[in-house]
Design a protein around this motif. Structure first.
Motif, PDB file in Angstrom:
ATOM      1  N   ASN A  44      -8.065   7.049   0.462  1.00 27.72           N
ATOM      2  CA  ASN A  44      -8.696   5.479   0.877  1.00 27.72           C
ATOM      3  C   ASN A  44      -7.934   4.674  -0.434  1.00 27.72           C
ATOM      4  OD1 ASN A  44      -9.760   6.170   3.239  1.00 27.72           O
ATOM      5  ND2 ASN A  44     -11.863   6.444   2.208  1.00 27.72           N
ATOM      6  N   ASP A  45      -8.057   5.230  -1.638  1.00 25.38           N
ATOM      7  CA  ASP A  45      -7.743   4.218  -2.639  1.00 25.38           C
ATOM      8  C   ASP A  45      -6.050   4.050  -2.453  1.00 25.38           C
ATOM      9  OD1 ASP A  45     -10.141   3.685  -3.798  1.00 25.38           O
ATOM     10  OD2 ASP A  45     -10.230   5.661  -5.041  1.00 25.38           O
ATOM     11  N   MET A  46      -5.490   5.252  -2.135  1.00 27.23           N
ATOM     12  CA  MET A  46      -4.072   5.305  -2.094  1.00 27.23           C
ATOM     13  C   MET A  46      -3.437   4.330  -0.971  1.00 27.23           C
ATOM     14  SD  MET A  46      -3.276   9.336  -2.794  1.00 27.23           S
ATOM     15  CE  MET A  46      -1.461   9.247  -2.674  1.00 27.23           C
ATOM     16  N   ALA A  47      -4.260   4.285   0.165  1.00 29.32           N
ATOM     17  CA  ALA A  47      -3.901   3.432   1.358  1.00 29.32           C
ATOM     18  C   ALA A  47      -4.009   1.893   0.879  1.00 29.32           C
ATOM     19  CB  ALA A  47      -4.863   3.627   2.289  1.00 29.32           C
ATOM     20  N   GLN A  48      -5.010   1.556  -0.039  1.00 27.93           N
ATOM     21  CA  GLN A  48      -5.233   0.200  -0.455  1.00 27.93           C
ATOM     22  C   GLN A  48      -4.148  -0.240  -1.632  1.00 27.93           C
ATOM     23  OE1 GLN A  48      -7.666  -1.887   0.464  1.00 27.93           O
ATOM     24  NE2 GLN A  48      -6.536  -3.446  -1.048  1.00 27.93           N
ATOM     25  N   GLU A  52      -1.266  -3.016  -1.210  1.00 31.07           N
ATOM     26  CA  GLU A  52      -0.908  -4.021  -2.347  1.00 31.07           C
ATOM     27  C   GLU A  52       0.358  -3.970  -2.662  1.00 31.07           C
ATOM     28  OE1 GLU A  52      -4.021  -3.700  -5.180  1.00 31.07           O
ATOM     29  OE2 GLU A  52      -5.719  -4.095  -3.715  1.00 31.07           O
ATOM     30  N   GLY A  53       1.340  -2.932  -2.314  1.00 31.46           N
ATOM     31  CA  GLY A  53       2.620  -2.953  -2.785  1.00 31.46           C
ATOM     32  C   GLY A  53       2.952  -2.128  -4.058  1.00 31.46           C
ATOM     33  N   LEU A  54       1.804  -1.462  -4.502  1.00 33.69           N
ATOM     34  CA  LEU A  54       1.992  -0.803  -5.686  1.00 33.69           C
ATOM     35  C   LEU A  54       2.500   0.612  -5.648  1.00 33.69           C
ATOM     36  CD1 LEU A  54      -1.477  -2.136  -7.226  1.00 33.69           C
ATOM     37  CD2 LEU A  54       0.801  -3.098  -7.598  1.00 33.69           C
ATOM     38  N   ILE A  55       2.329   0.927  -4.455  1.00 31.96           N
ATOM     39  CA  ILE A  55       2.908   2.463  -4.323  1.00 31.96           C
ATOM     40  C   ILE A  55       3.501   2.390  -2.707  1.00 31.96           C
ATOM     41  CG2 ILE A  55       1.308   3.640  -5.631  1.00 31.96           C
ATOM     42  CD1 ILE A  55      -0.079   4.512  -3.419  1.00 31.96           C
ATOM     43  N   GLY A  63       4.044  12.519  -0.261  1.00 31.97           N
ATOM     44  CA  GLY A  63       2.874  11.790  -1.134  1.00 31.97           C
ATOM     45  C   GLY A  63       3.529  10.287  -1.080  1.00 31.97           C
ATOM     46  N   ARG A  64       3.126   9.871  -2.361  1.00 35.21           N
ATOM     47  CA  ARG A  64       3.361   8.476  -2.595  1.00 35.21           C
ATOM     48  C   ARG A  64       4.005   8.462  -4.131  1.00 35.21           C
ATOM     49  NH1 ARG A  64       0.557   8.799   1.408  1.00 35.21           N
ATOM     50  NH2 ARG A  64      -0.183   7.271   2.669  1.00 35.21           N
TER      51      ARG A  64
END
Length: 358
Positions: A44-48, A52-55, A63-64
């Motif tokens: 969920n944090d990775m989705a956020q 936000e364009g950070l990953i 993966g990211r």
């Protein structure tokens, strides 16, 4: 708390991607970093973070990896530049302290920086116009030949000979030395040149001499005023030498092979840029003071063709003013804390050596 946890997830993604060069998944993050939450929460944090364009996700079901914006947040949130180990500091000190002059210091520094960071290192020579006059020595080699030594704060030493046609005793030489040092010591080069011009005018020079009087060894003088004018002329000539010196040296171009994926789109423009001194100076940017390290990531840099790189730079010099800039150029996927520490450490040692040898 949620914001801090997401930053911790971003930090872990950056560290893992820099280390492995592979996209990072949520399960691996939980296993490697002990985040204290479930893989579902991390997802969920990775989705956020992605929103936000950070990953971003380079491939479906992968993966990211961090974006340039993500690297920027990571760098901005660093608690500080990590200190180098005692062994690393000793190695830097030992290597650089073996330098015999400014040229050798620059050559050693650029080579050392490329070895420490495994990136392309770029070091700008100390800019003469940014330095100040530390001391002027006037020595009587013979009663009619003077050696004039100009010592600058950047470690550069210029020597000139002046021939006179009358004997000078020790008192006359000492008086001349005092006059010159009073006019220039502690002054930047432009101000020093102005001080010398005033001293030349006060000596009465110009009443029977051309504009180039005293600039060449062997100029004839007939009185104390003429001797002063000749020494001043030699110093003006020495100050002008190298004043526009903007040399930059590069080391570690073989490290470009570390770019890995995307090397074809980065390597050619990078190699072309490294051949242009003007481009390199633009890449380094303005010298900073106070030990600050500047990090420009991707498109933040001054050159569009090098938008796949990051540039880490800092200034070096003696006292509060930076004489010139040094740094590295590498892929955006780099060990920012370690690279920043190496850049700052080499700059500090260079500054110390220039100060001690000046």
């Amino acid at each position: 708390m949620v914001e801090e946890r997401r930053l911790a997830v971003l930090r872990a993604i950056v560290e893992d991607y820099v280390s492995t060069e592979e996209p990072v998944g949520s399960k691996a993050l939980v296993e490697r970093h002990g985040l204290g939450v479930s893989p579902a929460t991390v997802r969920n944090d990775m989705a956020q973070l992605e929103e936000e364009g950070l990953i971003h996700q380079p491939h479906t079901s992968a993966g990211r990896i961090p974006t340039d914006k993500g690297y920027r947040v990571f760098v901005d949130r660093l608690a500080g530049v990590k200190p180098m180990s005692s062994a690393e500091k000793r190695a830097i000190s030992t290597f650089l302290e073996g330098a015999v002059d400014v040229d050798d210091t620059v050559r050693r520094s650029v080579r050392l920086l490329s070895q420490l960071t495994h990136h392309v290192a770029v070091v700008q020579y100390p800019i003469l116009s940014n330095s100040t006059v530390r001391h002027v020595e006037v020595v009587a080699m013979t009663p009619r030949r003077l050696l004039v030594v100009l010592i600058l704060s950047n470690g550069r030493v210029e020597q000139r000979l002046v021939e006179v046609d009358r004997d000078l005793d020790d008192d006359a030489v000492a008086d001349l030395r005092t006059q010159v040092n009073r006019a220039v010591v502690g002054e930047r080069l432009t101000a020093a040149a102005d001080g010398l011009a005033a001293l030349r005018a006060a000596s009465g020079e110009g009443r029977d001499a051309g504009p180039d009087r005293g600039l060449e060894p062997g100029a004839a003088t007939t009185d104390a005023a003429g001797v002063t004018a000749d020494v001043v002329g030699v110093l003006v000539d020495a100050l002008a030498d190298h004043a526009a010196d903007q040399r930059v040296v590069v080391a570690g171009t073989a490290n470009l092979a570390r770019f890995g994926e995307g090397i074809d789109t980065v390597l050619r423009p990078m190699l072309e840029a490294l051949e242009e001194q003007v481009v390199l100076l633009k890449l380094l940017g303005e010298a900073t003071t106070g030990g600050g390290v500047t990090v420009r990531i991707g498109a933040e840099g001054p050159l569009e063709e090098l938008s796949g790189t990051s540039v880490v730079t800092t200034g070096y010099g003696v006292g509060p003013d930076a004489l010139a800039t040094l740094g590295i150029v590498g892929p955006t996927r780099m060990d920012y804390p370690g690279t920043m520490a190496a850049v700052r450490a080499v700059a500090r040692y260079m500054s110390r050596i220039l100060d001690e040898n000046g």
